[in-house]
Design a protein around this motif. Sequence first.
Motif, PDB file in Angstrom:
ATOM      1  N   PHE A 104       0.829  -1.205   0.000  1.00 46.41           N
ATOM      2  CA  PHE A 104       0.000   0.000   0.000  1.00 46.41           C
ATOM      3  C   PHE A 104       0.861   1.252   0.000  1.00 46.41           C
ATOM      4  N   THR A 105       0.373   2.234  -0.740  1.00 47.31           N
ATOM      5  CA  THR A 105       1.067   3.514  -0.798  1.00 47.31           C
ATOM      6  C   THR A 105       0.003   4.601  -0.829  1.00 47.31           C
ATOM      7  N   SER A 106       0.428   5.861  -0.784  1.00 50.18           N
ATOM      8  CA  SER A 106      -0.557   6.938  -0.676  1.00 50.18           C
ATOM      9  C   SER A 106      -0.326   7.971  -1.748  1.00 50.18           C
TER      10      SER A 106
ATOM     11  N   VAL B 248      18.079   4.673   1.509  1.00 54.55           N
ATOM     12  CA  VAL B 248      16.953   4.955   0.618  1.00 54.55           C
ATOM     13  C   VAL B 248      15.794   5.570   1.387  1.00 54.55           C
ATOM     14  N   GLY B 249      14.862   6.141   0.653  1.00 54.02           N
ATOM     15  CA  GLY B 249      13.561   6.476   1.231  1.00 54.02           C
ATOM     16  C   GLY B 249      13.283   7.949   1.362  1.00 54.02           C
ATOM     17  N   GLU B 250      14.307   8.762   1.455  1.00 54.19           N
ATOM     18  CA  GLU B 250      14.124  10.205   1.612  1.00 54.19           C
ATOM     19  C   GLU B 250      15.444  10.848   1.195  1.00 54.19           C
ATOM     20  N   PRO B 251      15.421  12.157   1.013  1.00 54.40           N
ATOM     21  CA  PRO B 251      16.663  12.799   0.585  1.00 54.40           C
ATOM     22  C   PRO B 251      17.795  12.559   1.597  1.00 54.40           C
ATOM     23  N   LEU B 252      18.944  12.205   1.078  1.00 52.14           N
ATOM     24  CA  LEU B 252      20.113  11.951   1.926  1.00 52.14           C
ATOM     25  C   LEU B 252      21.032  13.160   1.814  1.00 52.14           C
TER      26      LEU B 252
ATOM     27  N   HIS C  43      25.892   5.120   0.232  1.00 51.35           N
ATOM     28  CA  HIS C  43      25.443   5.098  -1.172  1.00 51.35           C
ATOM     29  C   HIS C  43      23.946   5.315  -1.215  1.00 51.35           C
ATOM     30  N   ASP C  44      23.537   6.481  -1.665  1.00 49.85           N
ATOM     31  CA  ASP C  44      22.113   6.781  -1.767  1.00 49.85           C
ATOM     32  C   ASP C  44      21.533   6.045  -2.970  1.00 49.85           C
ATOM     33  N   ASN C  45      20.279   5.588  -2.829  1.00 46.24           N
ATOM     34  CA  ASN C  45      19.574   5.143  -4.021  1.00 46.24           C
ATOM     35  C   ASN C  45      18.110   5.518  -3.938  1.00 46.24           C
ATOM     36  N   TRP C  46      17.456   5.472  -5.080  1.00 48.55           N
ATOM     37  CA  TRP C  46      16.090   5.967  -5.196  1.00 48.55           C
ATOM     38  C   TRP C  46      15.185   4.907  -5.809  1.00 48.55           C
ATOM     39  N   TRP C  47      13.998   4.780  -5.261  1.00 50.69           N
ATOM     40  CA  TRP C  47      12.923   3.990  -5.889  1.00 50.69           C
ATOM     41  C   TRP C  47      11.652   4.235  -5.117  1.00 50.69           C
ATOM     42  N   GLN C  48      10.562   3.595  -5.527  1.00 53.04           N
ATOM     43  CA  GLN C  48       9.282   3.763  -4.839  1.00 53.04           C
ATOM     44  C   GLN C  48       8.514   2.453  -4.807  1.00 53.04           C
ATOM     45  N   THR C  49       7.434   2.473  -4.036  1.00 54.13           N
ATOM     46  CA  THR C  49       6.586   1.286  -3.931  1.00 54.13           C
ATOM     47  C   THR C  49       6.242   0.761  -5.327  1.00 54.13           C
ATOM     48  N   GLU C  50       5.880   1.652  -6.221  1.00 52.57           N
ATOM     49  CA  GLU C  50       5.424   1.244  -7.550  1.00 52.57           C
ATOM     50  C   GLU C  50       6.536   0.602  -8.373  1.00 52.57           C
ATOM     51  N   THR C  51       7.766   1.014  -8.168  1.00 49.05           N
ATOM     52  CA  THR C  51       8.852   0.494  -9.013  1.00 49.05           C
ATOM     53  C   THR C  51       9.352  -0.864  -8.518  1.00 49.05           C
TER      54      THR C  51
ATOM     55  N   TRP D 136      19.648  14.215  -9.171  1.00 53.81           N
ATOM     56  CA  TRP D 136      19.621  14.933  -7.890  1.00 53.81           C
ATOM     57  C   TRP D 136      18.164  15.172  -7.515  1.00 53.81           C
ATOM     58  N   PHE D 137      17.771  14.750  -6.326  1.00 60.24           N
ATOM     59  CA  PHE D 137      16.382  14.905  -5.893  1.00 60.24           C
ATOM     60  C   PHE D 137      16.085  16.371  -5.595  1.00 60.24           C
ATOM     61  N   VAL D 138      14.940  16.850  -6.089  1.00 58.03           N
ATOM     62  CA  VAL D 138      14.567  18.247  -5.838  1.00 58.03           C
ATOM     63  C   VAL D 138      13.384  18.324  -4.881  1.00 58.03           C
ATOM     64  N   GLY D 139      12.371  17.490  -5.076  1.00 54.82           N
ATOM     65  CA  GLY D 139      11.215  17.524  -4.171  1.00 54.82           C
ATOM     66  C   GLY D 139      10.085  16.696  -4.740  1.00 54.82           C
ATOM     67  N   ARG D 140       8.978  16.686  -4.050  1.00 51.73           N
ATOM     68  CA  ARG D 140       7.788  16.009  -4.544  1.00 51.73           C
ATOM     69  C   ARG D 140       6.971  17.001  -5.355  1.00 51.73           C
ATOM     70  N   ALA D 141       6.323  16.497  -6.410  1.00 52.60           N
ATOM     71  CA  ALA D 141       5.452  17.369  -7.195  1.00 52.60           C
ATOM     72  C   ALA D 141       4.048  17.380  -6.608  1.00 52.60           C
TER      73      ALA D 141
ATOM     74  N   ILE E 210       3.682  13.152   2.072  1.00 56.69           N
ATOM     75  CA  ILE E 210       4.639  13.524   3.115  1.00 56.69           C
ATOM     76  C   ILE E 210       5.588  12.351   3.337  1.00 56.69           C
ATOM     77  N   LYS E 211       6.867  12.654   3.547  1.00 54.05           N
ATOM     78  CA  LYS E 211       7.820  11.599   3.899  1.00 54.05           C
ATOM     79  C   LYS E 211       8.329  11.890   5.294  1.00 54.05           C
ATOM     80  N   SER E 212       7.880  11.115   6.267  1.00 51.41           N
ATOM     81  CA  SER E 212       8.300  11.342   7.642  1.00 51.41           C
ATOM     82  C   SER E 212       9.082  10.127   8.116  1.00 51.41           C
TER      83      SER E 212
ATOM     84  N   HIS F 105       8.774   7.170   6.018  1.00 52.51           N
ATOM     85  CA  HIS F 105       7.456   6.580   5.798  1.00 52.51           C
ATOM     86  C   HIS F 105       6.582   7.531   4.985  1.00 52.51           C
ATOM     87  N   LEU F 106       5.989   6.983   3.947  1.00 49.01           N
ATOM     88  CA  LEU F 106       5.134   7.809   3.095  1.00 49.01           C
ATOM     89  C   LEU F 106       3.765   7.958   3.747  1.00 49.01           C
ATOM     90  N   VAL F 107       3.335   9.205   3.912  1.00 50.69           N
ATOM     91  CA  VAL F 107       2.062   9.466   4.588  1.00 50.69           C
ATOM     92  C   VAL F 107       1.161  10.235   3.630  1.00 50.69           C
TER      93      VAL F 107
HETATM   94  P1  AMP Z   1       7.716   4.797  -1.040  1.00 57.09           P
HETATM   95  O1  AMP Z   1       6.791   4.486  -2.155  1.00 57.09           O
HETATM   96  O2  AMP Z   1       7.078   4.809   0.295  1.00 57.09           O
HETATM   97  O3  AMP Z   1       8.927   3.915  -1.097  1.00 57.09           O
HETATM   98  O4  AMP Z   1       8.217   6.286  -1.260  1.00 57.09           O
HETATM   99  C1  AMP Z   1       8.807   6.659  -2.459  1.00 57.09           C
HETATM  100  C2  AMP Z   1       9.200   8.096  -2.395  1.00 57.09           C
HETATM  101  O5  AMP Z   1      10.211   8.308  -1.410  1.00 57.09           O
HETATM  102  C3  AMP Z   1       9.817   8.607  -3.660  1.00 57.09           C
HETATM  103  O6  AMP Z   1       8.851   8.912  -4.640  1.00 57.09           O
HETATM  104  C4  AMP Z   1      10.575   9.831  -3.162  1.00 57.09           C
HETATM  105  O7  AMP Z   1       9.716  10.924  -2.989  1.00 57.09           O
HETATM  106  C5  AMP Z   1      11.083   9.348  -1.820  1.00 57.09           C
HETATM  107  N1  AMP Z   1      12.444   8.801  -1.961  1.00 57.09           N
HETATM  108  C6  AMP Z   1      12.817   7.519  -2.073  1.00 57.09           C
HETATM  109  N2  AMP Z   1      14.155   7.410  -2.175  1.00 57.09           N
HETATM  110  C7  AMP Z   1      14.649   8.666  -2.156  1.00 57.09           C
HETATM  111  C8  AMP Z   1      15.966   9.230  -2.247  1.00 57.09           C
HETATM  112  N3  AMP Z   1      17.042   8.475  -2.355  1.00 57.09           N
HETATM  113  N4  AMP Z   1      16.070  10.573  -2.211  1.00 57.09           N
HETATM  114  C9  AMP Z   1      14.965  11.362  -2.093  1.00 57.09           C
HETATM  115  N5  AMP Z   1      13.721  10.891  -1.993  1.00 57.09           N
HETATM  116  C10 AMP Z   1      13.549   9.558  -2.027  1.00 57.09           C
END
Ligand code: AMP
Length: 590
Positions: free
Chosen positions: A219-221, A338-342, A359-367, A468-473, A477-479, A482-484
């Motif tokens: 589940f995601t929001s 992972v999970g939020e801006p590092l 080592h920062d990495n990026w992804w989301q629930t959907e990917t 480079w991460f800039v922000g959410r469009a 919320i990322k607390s 955790h995605l809220v």
């Molecule tokens: P979630 O689906 O709960 O895994 O959240 C995914 C979201 O977390 C992404 O769309 C980003 O907004 C944020 N996120 C995940 N990894 C990063 C990262 N390395 N840097 C900045 N934001 C991130």
Amino acid sequence: MRWEPISKPTELRAWSNMPDYEQVRRAFDWTAARSQLSGLPGGRGLNIAYEAVDRHALGGRADVAALRCVDKQDRVTEISYGELRDRTNRFANVLRDLGVGKGERVYTLLGRVPELYVAALGTLKAGCVLAPLFSAFGPQPVYDRLQIGEGAALLTTPRLYRNKIRQLRADLPQLRHVLLVGDGAAEPGTIGFANALAQAGTEFEIPPTSPEDWALLHFTSGTTGRPKGAVHVHGAVVAHHTTAAYALDLRPDDVFWCTADPGWVTGTSYGIIAPLTHGATVVSDEGEFDARRWYRVLAEQRVTVWYTAPTALRMLMRHGPELASRYDLSALRYVASVGEPLNPEVVVWGQEVLGLPVHDNWWQTETGAIMISNYPAEEVRPGSMGRPVPGVEVGLLERGEDGRARVAHGKVHELTGADVEGELALRPGWPSMFRGYLHDEARYAASFADGWYLTGDIAARDSDGYYWFVGRADDVIKSAGHLVGPFEVESVLMEHPAVAEAGVIGKPDPVAGELVKAFVSLRPGHAPNDELRTELLAFGRRRLGAVAPKELDFDADLPHTRSGKVMRRLLKSRELGLPEGDLSTLEKAR
Ligand code: AMP
């Protein structure tokens, strides 16, 4: 300001799973990646649990430790691949005997205990869909998720059952079976997990599994509406395995600790599946974050590869280098986050205090798996999420007024070249791409445009292809990683008799990234005062658990758009003392 890149020793090139990023990326194809896995015997398909457990258990590694679960009292339960095979077979038999069939959803609402791992993998063996929930959710998020996913079976503890499920069970007619883990008074209408497992057989033949069969429901929001159930398939295991090799440098002799809870996608994809497919030893810790505890787990378990989150790293950083120096962290060879801006300071702190950059990495629930990453043998640019994983095409799309990718006559405009900023988008085609939002075709369809999956994140790309991460469009919320979904929080607050309306935002916080903050207007007859504030915060905690607001302000005059929605963007600008921006859609400015 950009920080100095951190270069890597040349020996790492020869040694790492990916000696040369550019070369691997050029030559990569997912069909070849699939051949790294064995598939079900007799060509009967591809099943995540077979790749994670049975192929090691049957392939001469039955005695290797698959799991080392540290409990809250620091006791360690070790389970070998052979034992894990037996136990997961037993759980698959339990489900079959209960009549929980292929494709039906099996939920877990558990802390990080051994039974969680057994149930997760047993569920996948049985052909059922695993839906893991975060045990710190309150009753409302738990109920909503069980209801949306039509959970047929649930595994939880007596305490969580009493506090979060029992009163609502009559409203969950699809939930046929509840299994309880651990001690506690028997609850009518439930089954003891230990007993059921003990009585079940240890032999189970995994039914034929197509790579397109559903496996996971996470589940995601979004900005609006109820939580979305993202569906993933068994074929996703190819991406879990491959990305863990490239982005986490995992190998069979590693001791791997992913600190994410399996109630969130990271804790399943990388806390359970990926490291087991490599035959590594997975460490899990039932305890909550505590700096000394975490250093102790790293040291005592001789963790070699550690996958964690920025909030935790920032908290460790606050404790200073002296605390870290008291622990023997010499086994550690790779750290990822992972999970939020590092923030770049944390990457550099890692280099100075742990002797390893983060080592920062990026992804989301959907990917479903890591999409953009820094790599073991490649230089790390502090503050950057890194470059696309091999097999994944990433683009930046020009944005329109609403902040999202501009779509005109079905077409988007991809920004090419260096130093551009746009909505981060991905070309579908990698195996762990989600296959839909359960019962929500419209929201699924709205996530795509012109052959791209739109992530909702804004990012920039430099001239060497680093992102480079800039922000959410949007307003999610990322607390603390955790995605809220603000809508979920607002809906609960508005059920309180004193609340007329609520607007919820993420307020920047130096440690947690963002804090959930609520603004509420009151119904006639209720006065804004500290007592009511405390009551509303407590109400939020009782109903929502870990995702409840931490701060709450009264605002008799919440700003609205002309269509009547609370303008969270404006609430946020006001909270931060920023310019209020374009207010053309504002119904009534103050
Ligand atoms: P979630 O689906 O709960 O895994 O959240 C995914 C979201 O977390 C992404 O769309 C980003 O907004 C944020 N996120 C995940 N990894 C990063 C990262 N390395 N840097 C900045 N934001 C991130």
